[in-house]
Design a protein around this motif. Structure first.
Motif, PDB file in Angstrom:
ATOM      1  N   ILE A  37      48.108 -21.047  50.034  1.00 23.24           N
ATOM      2  CA  ILE A  37      47.191 -21.485  51.103  1.00 23.24           C
ATOM      3  C   ILE A  37      47.981 -22.015  52.295  1.00 23.24           C
ATOM      4  CG2 ILE A  37      45.408 -23.178  51.710  1.00 23.24           C
ATOM      5  CD1 ILE A  37      44.437 -22.912  48.752  1.00 23.24           C
ATOM      6  N   ASP A  38      49.044 -22.785  52.049  1.00 25.20           N
ATOM      7  CA  ASP A  38      49.949 -23.297  53.079  1.00 25.20           C
ATOM      8  C   ASP A  38      49.205 -23.992  54.220  1.00 25.20           C
ATOM      9  OD1 ASP A  38      52.319 -23.881  54.350  1.00 25.20           O
ATOM     10  OD2 ASP A  38      52.503 -21.906  55.284  1.00 25.20           O
ATOM     11  N   ALA A  39      48.431 -25.023  53.870  1.00 25.59           N
ATOM     12  CA  ALA A  39      47.663 -25.763  54.878  1.00 25.59           C
ATOM     13  C   ALA A  39      48.562 -26.417  55.922  1.00 25.59           C
ATOM     14  CB  ALA A  39      46.785 -26.812  54.199  1.00 25.59           C
ATOM     15  N   LEU A  40      49.728 -26.917  55.506  1.00 25.93           N
ATOM     16  CA  LEU A  40      50.639 -27.544  56.471  1.00 25.93           C
ATOM     17  C   LEU A  40      51.165 -26.524  57.479  1.00 25.93           C
ATOM     18  CD1 LEU A  40      52.684 -29.934  54.135  1.00 25.93           C
ATOM     19  CD2 LEU A  40      50.957 -30.566  55.825  1.00 25.93           C
ATOM     20  N   GLY A  41      51.483 -25.327  57.003  1.00 24.84           N
ATOM     21  CA  GLY A  41      51.956 -24.276  57.904  1.00 24.84           C
ATOM     22  C   GLY A  41      50.875 -23.767  58.842  1.00 24.84           C
ATOM     23  N   SER A  42      49.609 -24.016  58.486  1.00 28.93           N
ATOM     24  CA  SER A  42      48.492 -23.554  59.306  1.00 28.93           C
ATOM     25  C   SER A  42      48.053 -24.574  60.348  1.00 28.93           C
ATOM     26  CB  SER A  42      47.290 -23.201  58.413  1.00 28.93           C
ATOM     27  OG  SER A  42      47.614 -22.142  57.555  1.00 28.93           O
ATOM     28  N   ILE A  43      48.718 -25.729  60.402  1.00 29.79           N
ATOM     29  CA  ILE A  43      48.307 -26.769  61.358  1.00 29.79           C
ATOM     30  C   ILE A  43      48.229 -26.249  62.796  1.00 29.79           C
ATOM     31  CG2 ILE A  43      49.070 -28.939  62.446  1.00 29.79           C
ATOM     32  CD1 ILE A  43      49.882 -29.872  59.611  1.00 29.79           C
ATOM     33  N   PRO A  44      49.236 -25.513  63.306  1.00 31.70           N
ATOM     34  CA  PRO A  44      49.106 -24.998  64.678  1.00 31.70           C
ATOM     35  C   PRO A  44      47.898 -24.072  64.847  1.00 31.70           C
ATOM     36  CG  PRO A  44      51.361 -24.793  63.914  1.00 31.70           C
ATOM     37  CD  PRO A  44      50.540 -25.177  62.729  1.00 31.70           C
ATOM     38  N   LEU A  45      47.592 -23.290  63.824  1.00 31.65           N
ATOM     39  CA  LEU A  45      46.423 -22.412  63.895  1.00 31.65           C
ATOM     40  C   LEU A  45      45.141 -23.232  63.923  1.00 31.65           C
ATOM     41  CD1 LEU A  45      47.562 -19.925  61.108  1.00 31.65           C
ATOM     42  CD2 LEU A  45      47.657 -19.530  63.542  1.00 31.65           C
ATOM     43  N   PHE A  46      45.069 -24.243  63.066  1.00 26.35           N
ATOM     44  CA  PHE A  46      43.886 -25.107  63.036  1.00 26.35           C
ATOM     45  C   PHE A  46      43.678 -25.778  64.387  1.00 26.35           C
ATOM     46  CE2 PHE A  46      44.656 -25.899  58.219  1.00 26.35           C
ATOM     47  CZ  PHE A  46      43.968 -24.746  57.891  1.00 26.35           C
ATOM     48  N   ILE A  47      44.757 -26.278  64.985  1.00 27.56           N
ATOM     49  CA  ILE A  47      44.655 -26.940  66.293  1.00 27.56           C
ATOM     50  C   ILE A  47      44.158 -25.959  67.343  1.00 27.56           C
ATOM     51  CG2 ILE A  47      46.000 -27.986  68.169  1.00 27.56           C
ATOM     52  CD1 ILE A  47      47.729 -29.329  65.976  1.00 27.56           C
ATOM     53  N   SER A  48      44.707 -24.746  67.337  1.00 27.92           N
ATOM     54  CA  SER A  48      44.316 -23.721  68.305  1.00 27.92           C
ATOM     55  C   SER A  48      42.835 -23.378  68.175  1.00 27.92           C
ATOM     56  CB  SER A  48      45.172 -22.472  68.083  1.00 27.92           C
ATOM     57  OG  SER A  48      44.769 -21.423  68.912  1.00 27.92           O
ATOM     58  N   ILE A  49      42.372 -23.188  66.947  1.00 26.84           N
ATOM     59  CA  ILE A  49      40.970 -22.811  66.724  1.00 26.84           C
ATOM     60  C   ILE A  49      40.058 -23.999  67.015  1.00 26.84           C
ATOM     61  CG2 ILE A  49      39.315 -22.039  64.976  1.00 26.84           C
ATOM     62  CD1 ILE A  49      41.807 -20.566  63.700  1.00 26.84           C
ATOM     63  N   LYS A  50      40.515 -25.205  66.701  1.00 27.35           N
ATOM     64  CA  LYS A  50      39.717 -26.409  66.954  1.00 27.35           C
ATOM     65  C   LYS A  50      39.432 -26.562  68.447  1.00 27.35           C
ATOM     66  CE  LYS A  50      39.880 -31.380  66.569  1.00 27.35           C
ATOM     67  NZ  LYS A  50      40.797 -32.378  67.021  1.00 27.35           N
ATOM     68  N   GLU A  51      40.425 -26.258  69.278  1.00 30.77           N
ATOM     69  CA  GLU A  51      40.250 -26.381  70.725  1.00 30.77           C
ATOM     70  C   GLU A  51      39.146 -25.443  71.232  1.00 30.77           C
ATOM     71  OE1 GLU A  51      44.085 -25.635  72.404  1.00 30.77           O
ATOM     72  OE2 GLU A  51      44.864 -27.594  71.813  1.00 30.77           O
ATOM     73  N   GLY A  78      39.944 -26.543  38.941  1.00 34.01           N
ATOM     74  CA  GLY A  78      40.603 -27.816  39.252  1.00 34.01           C
ATOM     75  C   GLY A  78      41.674 -27.649  40.323  1.00 34.01           C
ATOM     76  N   GLY A  79      42.488 -26.594  40.218  1.00 31.97           N
ATOM     77  CA  GLY A  79      43.524 -26.318  41.211  1.00 31.97           C
ATOM     78  C   GLY A  79      42.936 -26.019  42.582  1.00 31.97           C
ATOM     79  N   ILE A  80      41.831 -25.275  42.591  1.00 28.92           N
ATOM     80  CA  ILE A  80      41.148 -24.968  43.860  1.00 28.92           C
ATOM     81  C   ILE A  80      40.639 -26.254  44.501  1.00 28.92           C
ATOM     82  CG2 ILE A  80      39.075 -23.900  44.849  1.00 28.92           C
ATOM     83  CD1 ILE A  80      39.489 -21.596  42.787  1.00 28.92           C
ATOM     84  N   LEU A  81      39.977 -27.101  43.720  1.00 25.33           N
ATOM     85  CA  LEU A  81      39.398 -28.338  44.261  1.00 25.33           C
ATOM     86  C   LEU A  81      40.477 -29.286  44.789  1.00 25.33           C
ATOM     87  CD1 LEU A  81      36.542 -29.012  41.677  1.00 25.33           C
ATOM     88  CD2 LEU A  81      36.340 -28.054  43.992  1.00 25.33           C
ATOM     89  N   LEU A  82      41.589 -29.398  44.081  1.00 21.72           N
ATOM     90  CA  LEU A  82      42.682 -30.249  44.566  1.00 21.72           C
ATOM     91  C   LEU A  82      43.249 -29.722  45.888  1.00 21.72           C
ATOM     92  CD1 LEU A  82      44.498 -31.069  41.209  1.00 21.72           C
ATOM     93  CD2 LEU A  82      43.278 -32.682  42.682  1.00 21.72           C
ATOM     94  N   ASN A  83      43.372 -28.413  46.001  1.00 23.03           N
ATOM     95  CA  ASN A  83      43.867 -27.827  47.252  1.00 23.03           C
ATOM     96  C   ASN A  83      42.869 -27.992  48.391  1.00 23.03           C
ATOM     97  OD1 ASN A  83      46.583 -26.266  47.284  1.00 23.03           O
ATOM     98  ND2 ASN A  83      45.764 -25.998  45.226  1.00 23.03           N
ATOM     99  N   LEU A  84      41.583 -27.876  48.081  1.00 19.38           N
ATOM    100  CA  LEU A  84      40.564 -28.079  49.122  1.00 19.38           C
ATOM    101  C   LEU A  84      40.575 -29.517  49.623  1.00 19.38           C
ATOM    102  CD1 LEU A  84      37.620 -25.969  47.705  1.00 19.38           C
ATOM    103  CD2 LEU A  84      39.047 -25.451  49.695  1.00 19.38           C
ATOM    104  N   PHE A  85      40.830 -30.467  48.723  1.00 20.70           N
ATOM    105  CA  PHE A  85      40.944 -31.865  49.138  1.00 20.70           C
ATOM    106  C   PHE A  85      42.129 -32.028  50.097  1.00 20.70           C
ATOM    107  CE2 PHE A  85      42.701 -36.172  48.462  1.00 20.70           C
ATOM    108  CZ  PHE A  85      41.631 -36.900  48.958  1.00 20.70           C
ATOM    109  N   PHE A  86      43.245 -31.381  49.794  1.00 25.05           N
ATOM    110  CA  PHE A  86      44.413 -31.448  50.671  1.00 25.05           C
ATOM    111  C   PHE A  86      44.119 -30.792  52.024  1.00 25.05           C
ATOM    112  CE2 PHE A  86      48.523 -29.956  52.298  1.00 25.05           C
ATOM    113  CZ  PHE A  86      49.165 -31.179  52.379  1.00 25.05           C
ATOM    114  N   VAL A  87      43.436 -29.641  52.006  1.00 20.91           N
ATOM    115  CA  VAL A  87      43.043 -28.972  53.254  1.00 20.91           C
ATOM    116  C   VAL A  87      42.170 -29.911  54.091  1.00 20.91           C
ATOM    117  CG1 VAL A  87      41.585 -27.117  54.181  1.00 20.91           C
ATOM    118  CG2 VAL A  87      43.266 -26.603  52.412  1.00 20.91           C
ATOM    119  N   TYR A  88      41.243 -30.586  53.442  1.00 21.92           N
ATOM    120  CA  TYR A  88      40.355 -31.534  54.124  1.00 21.92           C
ATOM    121  C   TYR A  88      41.172 -32.644  54.802  1.00 21.92           C
ATOM    122  CZ  TYR A  88      36.835 -35.149  54.804  1.00 21.92           C
ATOM    123  OH  TYR A  88      36.033 -36.109  55.351  1.00 21.92           O
TER     124      TYR A  88
END
Length: 193
Positions: free
Chosen positions: A19-33, A137-147
């Motif tokens: 999933i690499d949520a940390l690596g997606s931070i620039p993408l999230f910021i771009s889409i958020k704008e 369980g693994g999915i839910l833990l990752n979704l919490f991190f994404v959140y």
């Protein structure tokens, strides 16, 4: 198969890497704008979770029903990632969301950034080794991190500053293009045979 904590950790870290949520931070910021205040971390996490858990239970059957294989699915995801990379690198808007900024949380955020073809393919692969409870369980833990990552975007924006955000966005746009090309080329070979 019964639940084992060490299996839960293995599944969680496998999905974390994909999933690499940390690596997606620039993408999230771009889409958020572009989303004009519609970038809701809870909704993104819930939609991504529905996609991933749904795919765990019926993903392979759905693809079979549609006459698709995993490689075709991966190619489609690669095309969406390629377009998103172009948008970030060139600064031209491709994902317009039909004049509804809220749609931007589904494509490209929930799919393919979080619950993309690599994540969904990994979930199907994990089914052969681990129990459904361990995978959920693994999915839910990752979704919490994404959140947590998405709710912290303002902090990341302050840390990087406007110039830093633009530079990081361009760099990650090129990286995203390269990832899309790699996914595309590695799955395109299946159609040559």
């Amino acid at each position: 198969m019964h639940f084992q904590f060490n299996h839960l950790l293995t599944v969680t870290f496998t999905l974390f890497a994909v999933i690499d949520a940390l690596g997606s931070i620039p993408l999230f910021i771009s889409i958020k704008e572009k989303s004009k205040g519609q970038f809701n971390a809870r909704k993104i996490s819930i939609i991504s979770g529905i996609i991933m858990i749904g795919f765990l239970f019926v993903g392979q059957q759905f693809l079979d029903l549609m006459g698709l294989d995993i490689k075709s699915f991966a190619l489609a995801g690669a095309i969406v990632l390629f377009l998103l990379g172009l948008e970030m690198t060139l600064g031209h808007e491709i994902f317009k969301g039909d004049n509804n900024p809220e749609l931007g949380i589904i494509v490209p955020v929930a799919f393919p950034l979080i619950a993309g073809s690599a994540t969904l393919t990994t979930i199907i692969s994990l089914k052969a080794i681990y129990s459904q409870l361990e995978i959920i369980g693994g999915i839910l833990l990752n979704l919490f991190f994404v959140y947590i990552v998405i709710t912290s975007l303002r902090w990341f924006e302050k840390m990087l500053g406007p110039g830093g955000i633009i530079a990081v966005r361009k760099i990650f746009g090129v990286i995203l293009l390269a990832i899309a090309v790699k996914i595309f080329s590695s799955n395109m070979g299946a159609f040559g045979s």
